[in-house]
Scaffold this motif. Sequence first.
Motif, PDB file in Angstrom:
ATOM      1  N   PHE A 180      -4.442  -3.329   5.559  1.00 27.85           N
ATOM      2  CA  PHE A 180      -3.724  -2.152   5.088  1.00 27.85           C
ATOM      3  C   PHE A 180      -4.659  -1.049   4.766  1.00 27.85           C
ATOM      4  CE2 PHE A 180      -0.501  -5.518   3.566  1.00 27.85           C
ATOM      5  CZ  PHE A 180       0.406  -5.295   4.839  1.00 27.85           C
ATOM      6  N   ALA A 181      -6.009  -1.568   4.359  1.00 24.02           N
ATOM      7  CA  ALA A 181      -6.943  -0.434   3.995  1.00 24.02           C
ATOM      8  C   ALA A 181      -7.330   0.292   5.124  1.00 24.02           C
ATOM      9  CB  ALA A 181      -8.162  -1.244   3.395  1.00 24.02           C
ATOM     10  N   GLN A 182      -7.053  -0.273   6.502  1.00 25.50           N
ATOM     11  CA  GLN A 182      -7.554   0.516   7.401  1.00 25.50           C
ATOM     12  C   GLN A 182      -6.436   1.335   8.119  1.00 25.50           C
ATOM     13  OE1 GLN A 182      -8.270  -2.575  10.574  1.00 25.50           O
ATOM     14  NE2 GLN A 182      -9.867  -3.389   9.490  1.00 25.50           N
ATOM     15  N   GLY A 183      -5.351   1.468   7.236  1.00 27.08           N
ATOM     16  CA  GLY A 183      -4.239   2.268   7.673  1.00 27.08           C
ATOM     17  C   GLY A 183      -3.180   1.605   8.569  1.00 27.08           C
ATOM     18  N   TYR A 197      -3.972 -12.854   1.143  1.00 25.02           N
ATOM     19  CA  TYR A 197      -4.129 -11.616   0.598  1.00 25.02           C
ATOM     20  C   TYR A 197      -5.252 -10.914   0.725  1.00 25.02           C
ATOM     21  CZ  TYR A 197      -4.958  -8.676  -3.702  1.00 25.02           C
ATOM     22  OH  TYR A 197      -5.364  -7.828  -4.536  1.00 25.02           O
ATOM     23  N   GLN A 198      -6.470 -11.644   0.973  1.00 25.52           N
ATOM     24  CA  GLN A 198      -7.608 -10.742   1.494  1.00 25.52           C
ATOM     25  C   GLN A 198      -7.342  -9.972   2.673  1.00 25.52           C
ATOM     26  OE1 GLN A 198     -10.051 -10.029  -0.658  1.00 25.52           O
ATOM     27  NE2 GLN A 198      -9.436 -11.445  -2.118  1.00 25.52           N
ATOM     28  N   VAL A 204       0.000 -11.696   2.066  1.00 21.93           N
ATOM     29  CA  VAL A 204       0.483 -10.633   2.841  1.00 21.93           C
ATOM     30  C   VAL A 204       1.357  -9.716   1.839  1.00 21.93           C
ATOM     31  CG1 VAL A 204       1.139  -9.245   4.820  1.00 21.93           C
ATOM     32  CG2 VAL A 204      -0.444 -11.168   5.152  1.00 21.93           C
ATOM     33  N   ILE A 205       2.322 -10.404   1.514  1.00 22.20           N
ATOM     34  CA  ILE A 205       3.567  -9.524   0.667  1.00 22.20           C
ATOM     35  C   ILE A 205       2.793  -9.121  -0.628  1.00 22.20           C
ATOM     36  CG2 ILE A 205       5.422 -10.115  -0.611  1.00 22.20           C
ATOM     37  CD1 ILE A 205       6.356 -12.060   1.186  1.00 22.20           C
ATOM     38  N   GLN A 206       1.867  -9.918  -1.190  1.00 23.21           N
ATOM     39  CA  GLN A 206       1.156  -9.220  -2.500  1.00 23.21           C
ATOM     40  C   GLN A 206       0.119  -8.210  -1.944  1.00 23.21           C
ATOM     41  OE1 GLN A 206      -1.268 -12.460  -4.179  1.00 23.21           O
ATOM     42  NE2 GLN A 206      -2.051 -11.108  -5.937  1.00 23.21           N
ATOM     43  N   ALA A 207      -0.321  -8.250  -1.212  1.00 23.55           N
ATOM     44  CA  ALA A 207      -1.331  -6.891  -0.767  1.00 23.55           C
ATOM     45  C   ALA A 207      -0.289  -5.923  -0.277  1.00 23.55           C
ATOM     46  CB  ALA A 207      -2.173  -7.398   0.457  1.00 23.55           C
ATOM     47  N   ALA A 208       0.776  -6.048   0.433  1.00 25.83           N
ATOM     48  CA  ALA A 208       1.659  -5.101   0.844  1.00 25.83           C
ATOM     49  C   ALA A 208       2.052  -4.390  -0.578  1.00 25.83           C
ATOM     50  CB  ALA A 208       2.831  -5.516   1.535  1.00 25.83           C
ATOM     51  N   GLU A 241       0.629  -4.103  -3.384  1.00 16.27           N
ATOM     52  CA  GLU A 241      -0.419  -3.041  -3.998  1.00 16.27           C
ATOM     53  C   GLU A 241      -0.569  -1.943  -3.356  1.00 16.27           C
ATOM     54  OE1 GLU A 241      -4.318  -5.380  -4.592  1.00 16.27           O
ATOM     55  OE2 GLU A 241      -3.220  -6.839  -5.618  1.00 16.27           O
ATOM     56  N   PHE A 242      -0.423  -1.776  -2.065  1.00 17.86           N
ATOM     57  CA  PHE A 242      -0.303  -0.646  -1.264  1.00 17.86           C
ATOM     58  C   PHE A 242       0.779  -0.123  -0.848  1.00 17.86           C
ATOM     59  CE2 PHE A 242      -4.356  -2.768  -0.184  1.00 17.86           C
ATOM     60  CZ  PHE A 242      -5.340  -2.101   0.414  1.00 17.86           C
ATOM     61  N   ASN A 243       1.824  -0.481  -1.667  1.00 16.73           N
ATOM     62  CA  ASN A 243       3.126   0.380  -1.782  1.00 16.73           C
ATOM     63  C   ASN A 243       3.861   0.242  -0.300  1.00 16.73           C
ATOM     64  OD1 ASN A 243       3.197   1.202  -4.534  1.00 16.73           O
ATOM     65  ND2 ASN A 243       1.647   2.693  -4.109  1.00 16.73           N
TER      66      ASN A 243
END
Length: 345
Positions: free
Chosen positions: A237-240, A230-231, A257-261, A263-265
Amino acid sequence: MKRVTIKDIARIAGVSYATISRALSGSSEVSEQTRKRILEICKQEGYRTNALARSLTCSKTNVIGLVVPDITNPFYAELALEIETFARQMHYNVMLCNSIHYENNIGELMDFLISHQVDGIILGSSRNEARACLHEYHKTIPSVLLGASISDEDEYCVNAVSVDNRAGGRMAAEYLLELGHRDITYLGFRPSSITHQLRYHGFLRAMEQRGLTLNVIENPENSSSLQAGYQLGKQLFAQGLTCTAIFAATDSLALGVIQAADEFNIRIPEDVSLLGFDNISYAALPKITLSTIDQRKSALAESAVRLLVSLIEQPSNDGYAHHMIRPALIERHSCAALQLTKPTP
């Protein structure tokens, strides 16, 4: 409550201590009628065989020790269950310990298991230090290293069972390349893990043979957990989003990664393909459907238990055995061909 002893059973049954012992061990010197009567008395009185006392007499407990890094890791939880299931089929029970990812705990756990008279030990670990640790005990107790590959040049000779991680890494790269992906991120590489090293080298080699570079995000933690994934996913994703595919070094990382994705839509696989490694049971859940490289846990467990039992029951000084299990690609719905995810204008 007073514990019922074998002498109590002998007194109730009106037979000698030796007759009780023969009946419980299945000796042919005791008639079937007498054996049934004794077993019924044992049941009524709540008698349980003293396994430790029997082990002192027979020099065998039919118990094997299993050390894993962390039973909360889905891969090791499922692998431990496979090992216990197969061990029972071979008439062995399993005593489970967790090293909590600290290699200095392994020696203490090995000593603990040996002191409890286990017949042999399976050490599950992917860390480089595990081989040296197990090598120290190979003359003391039959043992098998599960998870880390051993090369012919390795200075620490141990019996080992592992999946072919190099082949698995290459398999992962070739699958994504066949789908048309060229901008691929390798997420979660841990240099301290020999399995991660081999997995990474197999993947990198396939990329280099096509003249491609690989974006690598290392995992600074000592475990490949969902939280670590997740981290790392948020960091990426924060970098684009610039890559078209992500290879997560383990399924647990992929779940993070799925969880983070989410959150970033970022949609999987519409915006980015995601491939894991392990084939844990969660990967097949309907809302996850993660494509992954299968370590074939059942085959790993069976090979490790069979090897350890053979070392216990037929000791040999003929060298060391290393069994390699070939992984398999499991295609689900988290990866898509590049032209489907990012159409050419």
